[in-house]
Scaffold this motif. Structure first.
Motif, short mmCIF file in Angstrom:
data_model
loop_
_atom_site.label_atom_id
_atom_site.label_comp_id
_atom_site.label_asym_id
_atom_site.label_seq_id
_atom_site.Cartn_x
_atom_site.Cartn_y
_atom_site.Cartn_z
N GLU A 32 0.91 -1.19 0.08
CA GLU A 32 -0.17 0.08 -0.13
C GLU A 32 0.85 1.24 0.13
N TRP A 33 2.03 1.29 0.94
CA TRP A 33 2.78 2.39 0.87
C TRP A 33 3.34 2.80 -0.55
N ALA A 34 3.83 1.76 -1.44
CA ALA A 34 4.69 1.82 -2.47
C ALA A 34 3.53 2.30 -3.58
N GLU A 35 2.27 1.85 -3.75
CA GLU A 35 1.26 2.37 -4.38
C GLU A 35 0.89 3.71 -4.21
N SER A 36 1.10 4.21 -2.81
CA SER A 36 0.65 5.71 -2.46
C SER A 36 1.91 6.45 -2.98
N LEU A 37 3.20 5.95 -3.00
CA LEU A 37 4.33 6.64 -3.45
C LEU A 37 4.11 6.77 -5.05
N GLN A 38 3.82 5.81 -5.71
CA GLN A 38 3.69 5.85 -7.10
C GLN A 38 2.57 6.89 -7.57
N LEU A 52 1.47 12.54 -9.74
CA LEU A 52 0.83 14.00 -9.74
C LEU A 52 1.99 14.94 -10.07
N PHE A 53 3.27 14.85 -9.49
CA PHE A 53 4.44 15.65 -9.77
C PHE A 53 4.90 15.45 -10.97
N ILE A 54 4.96 14.49 -11.55
CA ILE A 54 5.61 14.22 -12.94
C ILE A 54 4.44 15.18 -14.11
#
Length: 124
Positions: free
Chosen positions: A110-116, A121-123
């Protein structure tokens, strides 16, 4: 001929002068106890340090062999007890390790998915 040996002949049979009354009883093998102890130690090492999925079967096998050795009253009582104790500790650690891996693994996913999602959003 030795008269003392012949005089000890009671009941029509010859007694063995070297027999102390205790007969020889084969003690059996300590193999099951040794296997229990070795598997218990391997289960602790594998369950703690390497992977719980290897420690779990070793722990179960060590526990079964230790219990069978004690039930059959085979020699190597101390090794069988050590195998039982190590196997129980290893099983507890393996189950705890598997539970932690499942919980932490799901949280990390879940943490990795939230980072992605945040990096997406920034890209843009």
């Amino acid at each position: 001929m030795d008269n003392n040996y012949n005089n000890n002949n009671q009941g029509g049979y010859v007694q063995d002068p070297y027999n102390n009354g205790g007969g020889f009883e084969p003690q059996g093998s300590k193999g099951m106890s040794i296997a229990s102890m070795v598997l218990g130690i391997c289960a602790v090492v594998f369950g703690c340090c390497i992977t719980a999925y290897v420690g779990l079967p070793c722990g179960v096998a060590g526990l079964v062999l230790g219990i069978l050795s004690r039930k059959k009253d085979l020699p190597g009582k101390g090794m069988a007890i050590a195998g039982i104790v190590c196997s129980i500790v290893a099983l507890a650690l393996s189950v705890l390790g598997i539970i932690i891996a499942l919980v932490v693994g799901d949280s990390l996913k879940e943490w990795a998915e939230s980072l992605q999602n945040a990096s997406a959003l920034f890209i843009k």
